[in-house]
Design an enzyme around this catalytic site. Structure first.
Site, PDB file in Angstrom:
ATOM      1  N   GLU A 435       0.824  -1.215   0.000  1.00 16.37           N
ATOM      2  CA  GLU A 435       0.000   0.000   0.000  1.00 16.37           C
ATOM      3  C   GLU A 435       0.854   1.258   0.000  1.00 16.37           C
ATOM      4  OE1 GLU A 435      -2.906  -0.226   3.138  1.00 16.37           O
ATOM      5  OE2 GLU A 435      -3.839  -1.992   2.264  1.00 16.37           O
ATOM      6  N   GLU A 512      -4.016  -8.948   0.463  1.00 17.13           N
ATOM      7  CA  GLU A 512      -4.418  -8.694   1.851  1.00 17.13           C
ATOM      8  C   GLU A 512      -5.934  -8.669   1.870  1.00 17.13           C
ATOM      9  OE1 GLU A 512      -1.959  -5.744   3.872  1.00 17.13           O
ATOM     10  OE2 GLU A 512      -3.747  -5.159   4.987  1.00 17.13           O
TER      11      GLU A 512
HETATM   12  C1  GAL Z   1      -3.942  -2.458   5.576  1.00 17.52           C
HETATM   13  C2  GAL Z   1      -2.448  -2.439   5.850  1.00 17.52           C
HETATM   14  C3  GAL Z   1      -2.087  -3.290   7.037  1.00 17.52           C
HETATM   15  C4  GAL Z   1      -3.027  -3.004   8.170  1.00 17.52           C
HETATM   16  C5  GAL Z   1      -4.423  -3.298   7.714  1.00 17.52           C
HETATM   17  C6  GAL Z   1      -5.482  -3.172   8.796  1.00 17.52           C
HETATM   18  O1  GAL Z   1      -4.326  -1.371   4.861  1.00 17.52           O
HETATM   19  O2  GAL Z   1      -1.748  -2.913   4.738  1.00 17.52           O
HETATM   20  O3  GAL Z   1      -0.762  -3.045   7.417  1.00 17.52           O
HETATM   21  O4  GAL Z   1      -2.874  -1.693   8.536  1.00 17.52           O
HETATM   22  O5  GAL Z   1      -4.729  -2.396   6.699  1.00 17.52           O
HETATM   23  O6  GAL Z   1      -6.754  -3.401   8.236  1.00 17.52           O
END
Ligand code: GAL
Length: 835
Positions: A435, A512
């Site tokens: 991100e 993710e």
């Molecule tokens: C994402 C990020 C992670 C964590 C997660 C929580 O955007 O890549 O590191 O912060 O959100 O939902």
């Protein structure tokens, strides 16, 4: 190569692991005898400085995990724009509320075994948090800013002789440098490597198995040879034996170097009937090389590897050894809960074991380089790894984040990561960023992505490269997504179908996913799907219906990957809870650890564990009922019951009365469940969970009977209302551990009634006493607002449970852990330690 243990005595004793062929190469970890301070003075680097008053510590060491917690430790007044925050606000628990910010110094007096003048002496740091400045005998020998990466310091020029060399390391962590708890200090191992002048450098081999079928595998081995100045390259020969897991030689070759080889031995082997590496069968080979100058052995080097192929096929997916495999993955931060960032083999292996039981086949090391102990365990236990490098490129997420050193260090950091792990079969993909704000930058973003991916390809032509992108529209429009070998999208699965059509790769990965939040043993009523929901107790519901503004529930991802060959699987945020990021309780101190974990900070499964297990673990039966059934005061009130099972249907009984049968609704598709009513009605969940939304609480028993596809009753499970807390129950994950001063036994502590039912409201303070050949190492209860110190031998159970960890000494014998609490019968458990 066989390793033997050798203990040195005396005040400067260090724990060492020697190789048997110690004449030409010795490798040892520098673990014992270190001194440590949080003060900061330039004279600390001096060999003559008297550090006797400093604290004695053993490496790996995380200076911050001992606390105390404080709202003022790295309080960040910021707007987290990735999470949609517009105005700066106070984030007290964002990095865990522990004192990692500031400076720390470590000093060690060390010997260099078998040292003779002209030897090469190198220090390999597996990771040092952060901005490490390394001094050898008073001279600055090297610097490495990124706290997660491994780096090598050439100490050759500074060594004074075989005895009494002085090593000093200064580390500094800036405030606002992280989005989670990074740990602090020499939290990973430090190795001392001594070779002759002519030698194979650290990470000096590259082994590729490019042609593989069931009959034969071609193994290519390149070995870098740093020949001593002035030597004749034609004098060197390498002999390599490939050995199988039993140590049997299955191929060998002897090859000469010539001055035309550019200091690189290249060897090719054929291994007949290869045993292929996979998560189900993690078979490992070794390549054992000996390098000669004339008749004289100059160096020995062992490369452990696996034989396997990986391939991404457009529209078809990810293929391991020719078989399509979906990523059933989790993202994990590097911390080990109550142990902090300090690396520990037993703790790492326990995490992998728990994940494998859930059906996980891959782990993403978010958002940074893993420890070698982790990658080795994944090689041996069968876990694919997506090894990540950065959370920032040129643009900042945190004021003092990696962006400050990106221009100078990014290439060096990626090169070290790839060189370190390119022979490990578990690593199946490199991830160059998470991100990163640069993804939205039309001018820079695509170029940076291309540059970083190209470095990975240059250093390792065998693995695909991805990055976790959370701005799907931007990256599809500016072509970053099209640039990547694998387009990894973070969240927003509803965009997958549209974006897949625009991408030349014709595959999509959920790099993710989910970010569902829950607290073990906490259930909120009424049961309803919620986004960014907060409660007065700073917890989230374990009915698994709550998520963040940008995220969703597990099934909202599964449905895409199950129904589309081009969706190659996912990495859930997160396998384990971690220190920091107590979202959605950003500003609500004392919240200081995450609620995202499928398993809590103590390593205890939340209900969600069984949900994933029911979908991912095809080998074992899952039949899990939630919530618990001890609700004094809720008599007659609607108390929904969920069942997580791999069976298609089940019938529920409360005190013998049927509540009806539920069957997983396979007619649900992502198309017919996209609208807001379906979302609110948990329509997608109905395809995967069995839910009784109207059941009413009455004390007694809840029983579930599961049916298979043929409608036969095949399994049942019962839970009961608990009576009052009666005694403590202790169960160890391992009752026999190594007497090496490092091994750990994780003991689950439960408060139960007289019949052994968990008392789900119990919050008793338990006191621990350890006797015998070990010590109390730490404990955790998974309560993200608990400010109890992990290392103190007492803690409150959270909803009836916690984990206590004991560590072996170096003596063989028994360790007993006694647990006592006011008003409860005590418990005792014995762990045996062996050499
Ligand atoms: C994402 C990020 C992670 C964590 C997660 C929580 O955007 O890549 O590191 O912060 O959100 O939902």
């Amino acid at each position: 190569m066989k390793n033997i243990k050798c203990l040195l005595t005396g005040i400067f004793a260090v724990s060492m692991t020697f190789s048997l062929s110690a004449q030409v190469r010795t490798e040892q970890t520098l673990e014992k005898g270190w001194k440590f301070t949080r003060q900061d003075k330039t004279e600390f680097s001096s060999p003559d400085y008297n550090d006797v008053k400093w604290q004695s510590v053993t490496i790996p060491h995380d200076w911050a995990i001992y606390g105390p917690f404080s709202i003022n430790n790295d309080k960040q007044e910021v707007a987290i724009t990735q999470d949609g925050q517009k105005d700066a606000m106070e984030h007290a628990g964002r990095t865990g509320g522990l004192p990692f910010v500031g400076t720390g110094w470590y000093r060690l007096t060390f010997d260099v075994p078998n040292y003779t003048s002209g030897d090469k002496v190198e220090l390999l740091f597996d990771g040092a948090m952060s901005h490490a400045k390394v001094y050898v005998n008073g001279s600055e020998a090297g610097y490495w800013p990124y706290g997660y990466n491994s780096f090598v310091i050439d100490a050759t020029a500074f060594i004074k002789g075989s005895k009494g060399n002085k090593l000093a390391v200064r580390l500094e962590n800036e405030p606002e440098s992280s989005r989670w708890y990074p740990g602090a200090g020499l939290y990973r191992n430090v190795h001392l490597i001594v070779t002759e002048d002519s030698h194979v450098p650290v990470w000096g081999t590259q082994l590729i198995t490019d042609k593989v079928d069931e009959n034969i595998a071609r193994v290519n081995l390149k070995t870098i040879w740093n020949a001593a100045k002035g030597s004749n390259l034609d004098d060197f020969t390498i002999k390599t034996e490939i050995k199988d897991a039993q140590g049997k030689v299955v191929a060998s070759s002897s090859d000469k170097l010539s001055r035309f080889d550019q200091s690189l031995f290249e060897q090719t082997f054929a291994v007949a009937k290869p045993n292929l590496w996979s998560p189900e069968s993690p078979y490992l080979y070794t390549a054992n090389s000996t390098i000669y100058q004339g008749e004289k052995v100059k160096d020995t080097y062992t490369t452990r590897f696996g034989i396997r192929t990986i391939e991404i096929i457009p529209n078809k997916g990810f293929f391991l050894n020719g078989k399509m495999v979906k990523f059933k993955g989790v993202c994990n931060h590097h911390d080990l809960g109550p142990l902090g960032a300090a690396v520990n083999k037993a703790a790492i292996r326990r995490q992998i074991k728990i994940m494998k039981d859930m059906g996980v086949n891959a782990i993403r090391t978010s958002h940074n380089m893993p420890a070698p102990e982790f990658v080795e365990a994944c090689d041996e236990m069968g876990m694919m790894v997506m090894a990540e490098s950065f959370d920032e490129w040129k643009s900042a997420k945190c004021e003092n984040g990696y962006h400050k050193v990106f221009d100078e260090w990014a290439e060096k950091d990626i090169v070290n990561l790839v060189h370190h792990y390119r022979n490990n079969p578990s690593i199946v993909m490199w991830c160059i960023g998470n991100e990163v704000p640069d993804q939205r930058n039309q001018a820079n973003g695509p170029k940076l992505a291309r540059m970083l991916q190209d470095i990975c390809h240059r250093e390792d032509p065998t693995r695909p490269v991805t990055q976790g992108m959370d701005a799907p529209d931007a990256v599809v429009n500016n072509n970053i997504a099209a640039t990547m070998d694998v387009a990894g999208f973070n969240y927003r699965p509803f965009k997958y179908a549209e974006n897949y059509k625009k991408l030349p790769q014709q595959i999509i990965m959920g790099s993710e996913t989910a970010s569902t939040v829950s607290s073990r043993g906490v259930y909120k009523f009424p049961v309803k799907r919620e986004s960014m929901k907060k409660y007065d107790d700073n917890q989230s519901s374990s009915y698994d219906v709550e998520h963040c503004g940008w995220s969703n529930l597990p099934e909202d991802d599964w449905i895409w990957h199950e129904d589309n060959p081009w969706a190659i699987g996912e990495f859930v945020w997160t396998g384990f809870d971690y220190l920091g990021e107590p979202t959605p309780y950003y500003t609500d101190w004392p919240s200081h650890s995450s609620l995202f974990g499928i398993v809590d900070l103590a390593g205890l499964p939340k209900d969600r564990f069984y949900l994933y297990r029911s979908h991912w673990n095809k080998e074992s039966e899952t039949l899990h009922i939630l919530p618990h059934w001890t609700w004094p005061g809720r008599e007659g009130e609607v108390t929904p019951v969920f069942v997580y099972t791999n069976y298609p249907s089940a019938e529920l009984f409360i005190n013998g009365k049927s509540q009806g049968k539920r069957t997983k609704d396979l007619s649900v598709t992502y198309e017919n469940s996209m609208d807001s009513t379906s979302t609110a009605n948990l329509k997608r969940q109905q395809r995967y969970r069995l839910m009784w939304m109207d059941t009413k609480y009455e004390p007694g028993t809840v029983k579930v009977v599961a049916y298979n596809e043929k409608g036969e009753a095949v399994a049942e499970k019962e839970i009961r209302t608990a009576s009052k807390p009666d005694h403590i129950e202790l169960v160890a994950d391992r009752t026999v551990i190594d007497a090496d001063g490092k091994d750990l036994s994780f003991i689950t502590v439960k408060v139960v009634d007289k019949d052994g039912n968990l008392c789900p409201d119990a919050q008793n303070l338990i006191k621990f006493d350890v006797k015998g050949k070990g010590t109390y190492r730490a404990g955790a209860n998974g309560n993200s607002i608990s400010l109890e110190l992990f290392h103190m031998p007492q803690m409150k159970v959270f909803n009836g449970m916690m984990t206590a960890i004991v560590q072996s000494s170096e003596e063989v014998g028994n360790i007993t852990l006694k647990a006592t609490a006011k008003g409860l019968k005590p418990a005792l458990i014995t762990i045996t330690t062996q050499k």
